[in-house]
Design an enzyme around this catalytic site. Structure first.
Site, PDB file in Angstrom:
ATOM      1  N   LEU A 112      90.265-133.131  27.609  1.00 23.40           N
ATOM      2  CA  LEU A 112      90.482-131.770  27.117  1.00 23.40           C
ATOM      3  C   LEU A 112      89.135-131.032  27.072  1.00 23.40           C
ATOM      4  CD1 LEU A 112      92.883-132.542  24.111  1.00 23.40           C
ATOM      5  CD2 LEU A 112      93.496-131.875  26.447  1.00 23.40           C
ATOM      6  N   HIS A 154      63.229-113.905   3.410  1.00 25.23           N
ATOM      7  CA  HIS A 154      61.863-114.109   3.910  1.00 25.23           C
ATOM      8  C   HIS A 154      61.436-115.542   3.627  1.00 25.23           C
ATOM      9  CE1 HIS A 154      57.678-113.267   4.845  1.00 25.23           C
ATOM     10  NE2 HIS A 154      57.350-113.904   3.726  1.00 25.23           N
ATOM     11  N   GLY A 185      78.586-117.407  41.289  1.00 21.78           N
ATOM     12  CA  GLY A 185      79.676-116.877  40.472  1.00 21.78           C
ATOM     13  C   GLY A 185      80.859-117.818  40.420  1.00 21.78           C
TER      14      GLY A 185
END
Ligand code: FAD
Length: 464
Positions: free
Chosen positions: A40, A443, A270
């Site tokens: 899968l 931060h 592609g």
């Protein structure tokens, strides 16, 4: 003999199909999932997103090791074992495969290993991968999620040894000394980053006059600047005219009249949708340009048949396929899901440095005559970026006046694919530049650069 009957039959178990099957089962539907591969997970898990990102992570690790001395560590001799790097990637894939198998069991999805094909509008033949026998299932609804496969160049024969596609290069036996990548798209450039990190001499050749067409030009130019520093050669506006295969290399002739010898070629021009194996002609499903046609709910011209992911003409990305699958099965289950807004769908490119974006680019806004402003901030002044040695790149926010609505965000930098998620939520919530500037960022983090980018459009950044 009566057929096994399901509320939903899903064909294909990539990030579209597996997600659709699980969500449908969660909604109380009786679901069958058909997959022709041995495992899968589709392209994404088996030969796409996951193996490439696992290998790229090893490349980052290697870079850090090479920098160990700077951090005060003495390594006697750093070297890499490519076999084990591949092995680590395989372990990650295997764990994810097991996870998917478990999830199908947990959600009581019946998994069939075989090729799924239409017999009629509600009947699907499953030709078993194990024994070739055919079993027919009845589905009240059908979700097609058969994905895509690599496109090849007719006169360049892939052998998986010297000439590769993305399917085979992820298992290449050793790192080639030199490599030609045909195609400057996302996949080609990710492999360029990967192999150059392990000292391959990489050349990318692209037919169009730019790589990563459609991405923000400033981000692409910054990426190319960083590629140049790493000696990755990128040739645009040039075609491969011929490839002559030698014993362990290939001689390549380019349209710029150069000839060069490479140890390895990656064909990366592609991908194309996989729909020809479904026997669509049995049911008369409409297609356009090789893709299945569907409406905004992913419903085809046959109302109980839906199509999502790489087989429809939306961005070919794993997260897009998953989102479409959820929408389709929620529609099938009678929910009324929100339509997907593709303007809020991010792109994520895992090159070194990474590139990520969402919404409009400057180029597309200019083409549509829409006025905009840009707020930009580099990573270099951010302390955490220095600590993490991730100072290359910047964040660029494109917004409109007078309400400072965010139209697009483009990031190039080591953490771009993580940082973009703030803007995904921001664009879903229609956040403005003021909202982003007002949001307190922790931060020290690289995410402070997001607030700083917003500040630069709101009277000036603090740390520049
Ligand atoms: P797929 O994942 O292609 O799955 C389709 C499945 O259907 C396959 O397993 C196939 O075997 C099966 N199938 C086909 N026909 C049948 C049939 N008739 N019967 C039974 N089964 C059938 N996207 C990202 O978002 N991020 C990334 O980082 C990323 N990296 C990538 C890297 C590489 C090298 C590649 C190749 C792709 C990458 N992608 C990435 C793209 C991503 O993998 C795809 O967009 C995504 O997998 C599409 O999902 P899908 O469910 O539509 O189809």
């Amino acid at each position: 003999m009566s057929l096994k009957s399901y509320d939903l039959i899903v064909i294909g178990s990539g990030p579209g199909g597996e997600v659709g099957a699980i969500r449908a089962a969660q909604l109380g539907l009786r679901v069958a999932l058909i997959e022709k591969r041995a495992h899968l997970g589709g392209t994404c898990l088996n030969v796409g997103c996951i193996p490439t990102k696992a290998l790229l992570e090893s490349a980052k690790f290697w870079k850090k090791l090479q920098n160990a001395d700077k951090h005060g560590f003495s390594l006697i001799k750093a070297s890499f074992r490519w076999d084990d790097i591949l092995g680590n990637k395989d372990k990650i894939i295997e764990t994810q495969r097991k996870g998917l198998k478990f999830l199908m069991k947990k959600n009581k999805v019946d998994v069939y290993q075989g090729l799924g094909q239409f017999r009629s509008e509600h009947e699907i033949d499953v030709i078993s991968t194990h024994d070739g026998k055919t079993e027919t299932l009845f589905g009240h609804h059908i979700l097609l999620a058969t994905g895509s496969e690599v496109s090849q160049i007719p006169n360049i024969k892939v052998d998986g040894k010297v000439i590769h596609t993305s399917d085979t290069i992820i298992n290449i036996e050793k790192v080639p000394q030199s490599m030609l990548i045909i195609g400057g798209g996302v996949i080609g450039l990710e492999f360029a980053s990967l192999f150059s990190s392990f000292s391959s001499k990489v050349t990318v050749v692209e037919m169009m006059d730019t790589v990563l067409a459609g991405e923000d030009r400033d981000c692409v130019n910054e990426l190319l600047r960083q590629f140049k520093k790493k000696s990755i050669k990128v040739i645009t506006g040039t075609k491969v005219l011929s490839v002559e295969k030698k014993e362990n290399s290939c001689e390549v002739e380019l349209s710029d009249e150069t000839r060069e010898l490479f140890d390895c070629i990656l064909v990366s021009i592609g991908r194309k949708p996989v729909i020809q194996n479904l026997c669509l002609e049995e049911v008369g499903l409409h297609t356009k340009n090789g893709f299945i046609s569907s409406n905004a709910h992913y419903q085809t011209n046959i109302s109980h048949i839906f199509a999502i992911g790489d087989i429809i003409q939306t961005p070919a990305l794993a997260h897009t396929a998953s989102a479409e699958a959820i929408h389709a099965v929620e529609t099938i289950a009678g929910k009324n899901p929100r339509l997907i807004n593709y303007e809020t769908n991010p792109s994520a490119i895992y090159t070194f440095p990474e590139v990520a974006g969402i919404g409009r680019t400057e180029e597309s806004l200019k083409a549509d005559g829409i006025s905009y402003q840009v707020a930009q901030f580099p990573f270099a002044p951010i302390a955490k970026a220095k600590i993490e040695e991730s100072t290359e790149g910047f964040i660029k926010i494109i917004y409109s006046q007078p309400y400072k609505q965010i139209l697009g965000v483009h990031i190039v930098g080591a953490k771009a694919t993580e940082l973009i998620s703030e803007f995904v939520l921001g664009s879903v919530l229609e956040a403005t530049l003021d909202d982003i500037g007002h949001a307190i960022h922790p931060h020290p983090t690289i995410s402070e650069s997001i607030q700083e980018a917003a500040h630069s459009g709101l009277g000036g950044p603090i740390h520049l």
